[in-house]
Design a protein around this motif. Structure first.
Motif, PDB file in Angstrom:
ATOM      1  N   MET A   1       0.662  -1.307  -0.052  1.00 38.14           N
ATOM      2  CA  MET A   1       0.237  -0.044   0.056  1.00 38.14           C
ATOM      3  C   MET A   1       1.076   1.208  -0.009  1.00 38.14           C
ATOM      4  O   MET A   1       1.915   1.301   0.736  1.00 38.14           O
ATOM      5  N   LYS A   2       0.350   2.131  -0.928  1.00 34.62           N
ATOM      6  CA  LYS A   2       1.410   3.446  -0.902  1.00 34.62           C
ATOM      7  C   LYS A   2       0.404   4.584  -1.409  1.00 34.62           C
ATOM      8  O   LYS A   2      -0.316   4.641  -2.240  1.00 34.62           O
ATOM      9  N   PHE A   3       0.239   5.718  -0.505  1.00 35.01           N
ATOM     10  CA  PHE A   3      -0.564   6.756  -0.963  1.00 35.01           C
ATOM     11  C   PHE A   3       0.100   8.195  -0.312  1.00 35.01           C
ATOM     12  O   PHE A   3       0.677   8.213   0.765  1.00 35.01           O
ATOM     13  N   THR A   4      -0.319   9.223  -0.788  1.00 34.05           N
ATOM     14  CA  THR A   4       0.130  10.708  -0.233  1.00 34.05           C
ATOM     15  C   THR A   4      -1.240  11.367   0.137  1.00 34.05           C
ATOM     16  O   THR A   4      -1.997  11.492  -0.707  1.00 34.05           O
ATOM     17  N   ILE A   5      -1.396  11.766   1.031  1.00 25.22           N
ATOM     18  CA  ILE A   5      -2.544  12.519   1.596  1.00 25.22           C
ATOM     19  C   ILE A   5      -2.401  13.765   2.266  1.00 25.22           C
ATOM     20  O   ILE A   5      -1.303  14.154   2.848  1.00 25.22           O
ATOM     21  N   GLN A   6      -3.278  14.820   2.174  1.00 28.26           N
ATOM     22  CA  GLN A   6      -3.288  16.273   2.843  1.00 28.26           C
ATOM     23  C   GLN A   6      -3.071  16.076   4.132  1.00 28.26           C
ATOM     24  O   GLN A   6      -4.111  15.256   4.585  1.00 28.26           O
ATOM     25  N   ARG A   7      -2.132  16.593   5.006  1.00 28.03           N
ATOM     26  CA  ARG A   7      -2.214  16.464   6.353  1.00 28.03           C
ATOM     27  C   ARG A   7      -3.466  16.871   6.954  1.00 28.03           C
ATOM     28  O   ARG A   7      -3.898  16.185   7.954  1.00 28.03           O
ATOM     29  N   GLU A   8      -3.913  18.126   6.808  1.00 27.80           N
ATOM     30  CA  GLU A   8      -5.234  18.578   7.571  1.00 27.80           C
ATOM     31  C   GLU A   8      -6.532  17.559   7.534  1.00 27.80           C
ATOM     32  O   GLU A   8      -6.991  17.417   8.376  1.00 27.80           O
ATOM     33  N   GLN A   9      -6.639  17.133   6.444  1.00 29.28           N
ATOM     34  CA  GLN A   9      -7.712  16.221   6.101  1.00 29.28           C
ATOM     35  C   GLN A   9      -7.465  14.897   7.096  1.00 29.28           C
ATOM     36  O   GLN A   9      -8.439  14.341   7.642  1.00 29.28           O
ATOM     37  N   PHE A  10      -6.242  14.345   7.094  1.00 31.65           N
ATOM     38  CA  PHE A  10      -5.890  13.034   7.796  1.00 31.65           C
ATOM     39  C   PHE A  10      -6.016  13.295   9.129  1.00 31.65           C
ATOM     40  O   PHE A  10      -6.464  12.576   9.734  1.00 31.65           O
ATOM     41  N   VAL A  11      -5.376  14.439   9.588  1.00 36.14           N
ATOM     42  CA  VAL A  11      -5.661  14.686  11.149  1.00 36.14           C
ATOM     43  C   VAL A  11      -7.056  14.715  11.629  1.00 36.14           C
ATOM     44  O   VAL A  11      -7.185  14.043  12.594  1.00 36.14           O
ATOM     45  N   GLN A  12      -7.649  15.639  10.845  1.00 34.20           N
ATOM     46  CA  GLN A  12      -9.331  15.584  11.242  1.00 34.20           C
ATOM     47  C   GLN A  12      -9.978  14.269  11.426  1.00 34.20           C
ATOM     48  O   GLN A  12     -10.738  13.947  12.347  1.00 34.20           O
ATOM     49  N   SER A  13      -9.532  13.394  10.424  1.00 41.39           N
ATOM     50  CA  SER A  13     -10.297  12.172  10.236  1.00 41.39           C
ATOM     51  C   SER A  13      -9.791  11.172  11.386  1.00 41.39           C
ATOM     52  O   SER A  13     -10.538  10.269  12.036  1.00 41.39           O
ATOM     53  N   VAL A  14      -8.367  11.188  11.569  1.00 37.16           N
ATOM     54  CA  VAL A  14      -7.847  10.293  12.544  1.00 37.16           C
ATOM     55  C   VAL A  14      -8.323  10.987  13.946  1.00 37.16           C
ATOM     56  O   VAL A  14      -8.708   9.884  14.846  1.00 37.16           O
ATOM     57  N   GLN A  15      -8.808  12.145  14.396  1.00 36.39           N
ATOM     58  CA  GLN A  15      -9.241  12.500  15.407  1.00 36.39           C
ATOM     59  C   GLN A  15     -10.590  12.134  15.744  1.00 36.39           C
ATOM     60  O   GLN A  15     -11.094  11.573  16.676  1.00 36.39           O
ATOM     61  N   HIS A  16     -11.453  12.113  14.626  1.00 30.70           N
ATOM     62  CA  HIS A  16     -12.763  11.429  14.663  1.00 30.70           C
ATOM     63  C   HIS A  16     -12.874  10.097  15.012  1.00 30.70           C
ATOM     64  O   HIS A  16     -13.617   9.785  16.029  1.00 30.70           O
ATOM     65  N   VAL A  17     -12.067   9.506  14.187  1.00 29.48           N
ATOM     66  CA  VAL A  17     -12.077   7.937  14.627  1.00 29.48           C
ATOM     67  C   VAL A  17     -11.609   7.261  15.686  1.00 29.48           C
ATOM     68  O   VAL A  17     -11.971   6.500  16.484  1.00 29.48           O
ATOM     69  N   SER A  18     -10.586   8.213  16.383  1.00 27.23           N
ATOM     70  CA  SER A  18      -9.982   7.915  17.744  1.00 27.23           C
ATOM     71  C   SER A  18     -10.958   7.934  18.757  1.00 27.23           C
ATOM     72  O   SER A  18     -10.822   7.430  19.529  1.00 27.23           O
ATOM     73  N   LYS A  19     -12.127   8.872  18.717  1.00 28.80           N
ATOM     74  CA  LYS A  19     -13.318   8.880  19.623  1.00 28.80           C
ATOM     75  C   LYS A  19     -13.826   7.560  19.904  1.00 28.80           C
ATOM     76  O   LYS A  19     -14.568   7.326  21.008  1.00 28.80           O
ATOM     77  N   ALA A  20     -13.719   6.746  18.869  1.00 30.56           N
ATOM     78  CA  ALA A  20     -14.388   5.243  19.328  1.00 30.56           C
ATOM     79  C   ALA A  20     -13.661   4.430  19.836  1.00 30.56           C
ATOM     80  O   ALA A  20     -13.698   3.082  20.372  1.00 30.56           O
ATOM     81  N   ILE A  21     -12.203   4.668  19.866  1.00 26.44           N
ATOM     82  CA  ILE A  21     -11.170   3.759  20.471  1.00 26.44           C
ATOM     83  C   ILE A  21     -11.038   3.704  22.017  1.00 26.44           C
ATOM     84  O   ILE A  21     -10.558   4.898  22.551  1.00 26.44           O
ATOM     85  N   SER A  22     -10.944   2.584  22.709  1.00 27.14           N
ATOM     86  CA  SER A  22     -10.943   2.540  23.964  1.00 27.14           C
ATOM     87  C   SER A  22      -9.688   1.878  24.382  1.00 27.14           C
ATOM     88  O   SER A  22      -9.478   0.867  24.167  1.00 27.14           O
ATOM     89  N   SER A  23      -8.907   2.529  25.292  1.00 24.06           N
ATOM     90  CA  SER A  23      -7.689   1.769  25.842  1.00 24.06           C
ATOM     91  C   SER A  23      -7.907   0.446  26.699  1.00 24.06           C
ATOM     92  O   SER A  23      -7.258  -0.375  26.973  1.00 24.06           O
ATOM     93  N   ARG A  24      -9.307   0.508  27.114  1.00 21.41           N
ATOM     94  CA  ARG A  24      -9.727  -0.775  28.090  1.00 21.41           C
ATOM     95  C   ARG A  24     -10.330  -1.973  27.299  1.00 21.41           C
ATOM     96  O   ARG A  24     -10.826  -2.842  27.732  1.00 21.41           O
TER      97      ARG A  24
END
Length: 380
Positions: A1-24
Motif C-alpha cells: 500500500m502506498k499513498f500521499t495525503i493532505q495532512r489537515e484532512q488526515f489529522v481531522q479524520s484520525v481525531q474523529h475515529v479515535s473517539k471510538a477507540i478505548s484503551s480498556r
C-alpha cells in the motif's frame, strides 16, 4: 500500500475515529486505527465494539485534491502513537507506505517514522445494516437534541437503561427522553422519513455514544440519515458513518410521570433564575449539598435560600414576571436545575408546581418541544 495525503484532512479524520477507540478494550486489534486505501480514496475506521466510526477522505472534490493513491491496500496502526505523530508532522503532505510484515513508513518533509502495523484481516467487520427504514434530521438540530437531553442521563451503572437516551418515533415526530430518576429532560422534533409508517418505541442510545457523535459533527444544516435496527443505530453524514450499539432493556414509562395540573405557576426570566441559583450554591463548595429552597411570597416575590451548616446561608429575592396559585415552599437539587436552565432556548420559562412533595415541570415560554421535570428534595 502506498499513498500521499493532505495532512489537515488526515489529522481531522484520525481525531474523529479515535473517539471510538478505548484503551480498556479486551481485543488488542481494536486499540488500532484501520486504514484502507482504494481507487476512490482513503477510509479510516476506529471501534471499541460499542461505537464504531468510519471516516472517508475522497481522492478529490470540486475544489481540492486530497489523496494520491499509488498502491491500494490496508493496515492497522496503533491509534495513540499514530494520532500523535500525524498531528505533529511538519509538512502539509504525508506519504504512507506499507511493506512486508506490515512494516509501515510515514514520511513528511524531513521526518520519517517507521511503525509496526497489525494485520488488517484480523480487524472486525463493521455491521452491515439494511437501509429499509431511514429518517433524516438536519445536523444542527441533531446536535441540539443531544445537548438538550444528554446531560440528564444517569452516570450510575446500576440501571444500565438510564445511562442512555430513549428515542421513539410517533406520527412523524421524534421524542427523545432522558432521566436519572431525579430529573427528566424531553425534546421533540419533526423528522423526515422514507416510509409513511416508520415508527419505533424502545430505542435506547448510550449517552456516551451521543456525546461522541455530537463532537464530530459540524454545526451545519446538512441532513444526516439515521437507520435503526434491532441492536444498532447508524448515523450517516457526508463521509462519516457512526455506528452505536443500543442498550438492552425496557425504558421506564416516563409519560405517566409528567403532571398535567398545577397548583402554583411561575413565569421567570431564565438568566435571572440561573444566576440566582448559581450564587445560592456558592457556599456548598464540595458540591455535596446542592439543596436550594424556594418560597413564594405575596406581590410576586420569590425567596431562594441555601444553607450549608458549617459555612453559612445565602438568600436571594427575585421578582417573578407572573405568579399564580397557592403559596409554596419547596426544596430541590439546585445543580440539576442549573443543568436544565443552561440548555433552555428561551429567555423566559414557566415552572409549574403541584405541591411541595410532587415533581415540578419547567418549560420554555417560546415553544413547547422541550420539557424538564424535577423531583423535590425532602428536607426535615
Amino acid at each position: 500500500m502506498k499513498f500521499t495525503i493532505q495532512r489537515e484532512q488526515f489529522v481531522q479524520s484520525v481525531q474523529h475515529v479515535s473517539k471510538a477507540i478505548s484503551s480498556r478494550t479486551t481485543i488488542p486489534i481494536l486499540t488500532g486505527i484501520k486504514i484502507d486505501a482504494s481507487e476512490e480514496g482513503v477510509t479510516l475506521t476506529g471501534s471499541d465494539s460499542d461505537i464504531s466510526i468510519e471516516c472517508f477522505i475522497p481522492k478529490e472534490d470540486d475544489e481540492n485534491e486530497y489523496v494520491e493513491i499509488e498502491e491500494e491496500g490496508s493496515i492497522v496502526l496503533q491509534a495513540k502513537v499514530f494520532a500523535d505523530i500525524v498531528k505533529k508532522l511538519p509538512e502539509n503532505k504525508i506519504e504512507v507506505t506499507v511493506q512486508d510484515q506490515f512494516a509501515t513508513t510515514l514520511k513528511s518533509g524531513s521526518s520519517v517514522f517507521n511503525l509496526n502495523g497489525l494485520d488488517p484481516e484480523e480487524y472486525p467487520r463493521l455491521p452491515q445494516i439494511e437501509e429499509d427504514s431511514v429518517f433524516k434530521l438536519p445536523t444542527d438540530l441533531l446536535k441540539n437534541i443531544i445537548r438538550q437531553t444528554g446531560f440528564a442521563v444517569s452516570t450510575v451503572e446500576t440501571r444500565p437503561v438510564l445511562t442512555g437516551v430513549h428515542w421513539k418515533i410517533e406520527d412523524g415526530e421524534l421524542i427523545c427522553t432522558s432521566t436519572d430518576s431525579h430529573r427528566l429532560a424531553m425534546r421533540k422534533a419533526k423528522v423526515e422519513t422514507n416510509t409513511d409508517d416508520l415508527e419505533f418505541s424502545n430505542v435506547i442510545i448510550p449517552g456516551r455514544s451521543l456525546g461522541e457523535l455530537s463532537k464530530i459533527l459540524d454545526d451545519s444544516e446538512e441532513w444526516i440519515d439515521i437507520i435503526v435496527t434491532e441492536n444498532q443505530i447508524l448515523f450517516k453524514a457526508e463521509n462519516i458513518l457512526f455506528f452505536s450499539r443500543l442498550l438492552d432493556g425496557n425504558y421506564p414509562a416516563t409519560e405517566n410521570m409528567i403532571p398535567t395540573t398545577s397548583k402554583t405557576g411561575l413565569k421567570l426570566d431564565t438568566k435571572v433564575l440561573l444566576q440566582a441559583i448559581e450564587r445560592s450554591l456558592l457556599l456548598s463548595r464540595d458540591g455535596k449539598n446542592n439543596v436550594v429552597n424556594l418560597k413564594t411570597m405575596d406581590n410576586g416575590q420569590i425567596e431562594i435560600t441555601s444553607v450549608t451548616p458549617e459555612v453559612g446561608k445565602v438568600t436571594e429575592d427575585l421578582q417573578a414576571i407572573e405568579l399564580t396559585g397557592e403559596e409554596l415552599r419547596i426544596s430541590f437539587n439546585g445543580k440539576n436545575l442549573i443543568d436544565a436552565l443552561k440548555v433552555v432556548d428561551s429567555s423566559e420559562i414557566h415552572v409549574d408546581f403541584t405541591g411541595a412533595m410532587s415533581p415540578f415541570v419547567l418549560k420554555p415560554v417560546d415553544h413547547d418541544y422541550t420539557l424538564h421535570l424535577f423531583s423535590p428534595v425532602r428536607t426535615y
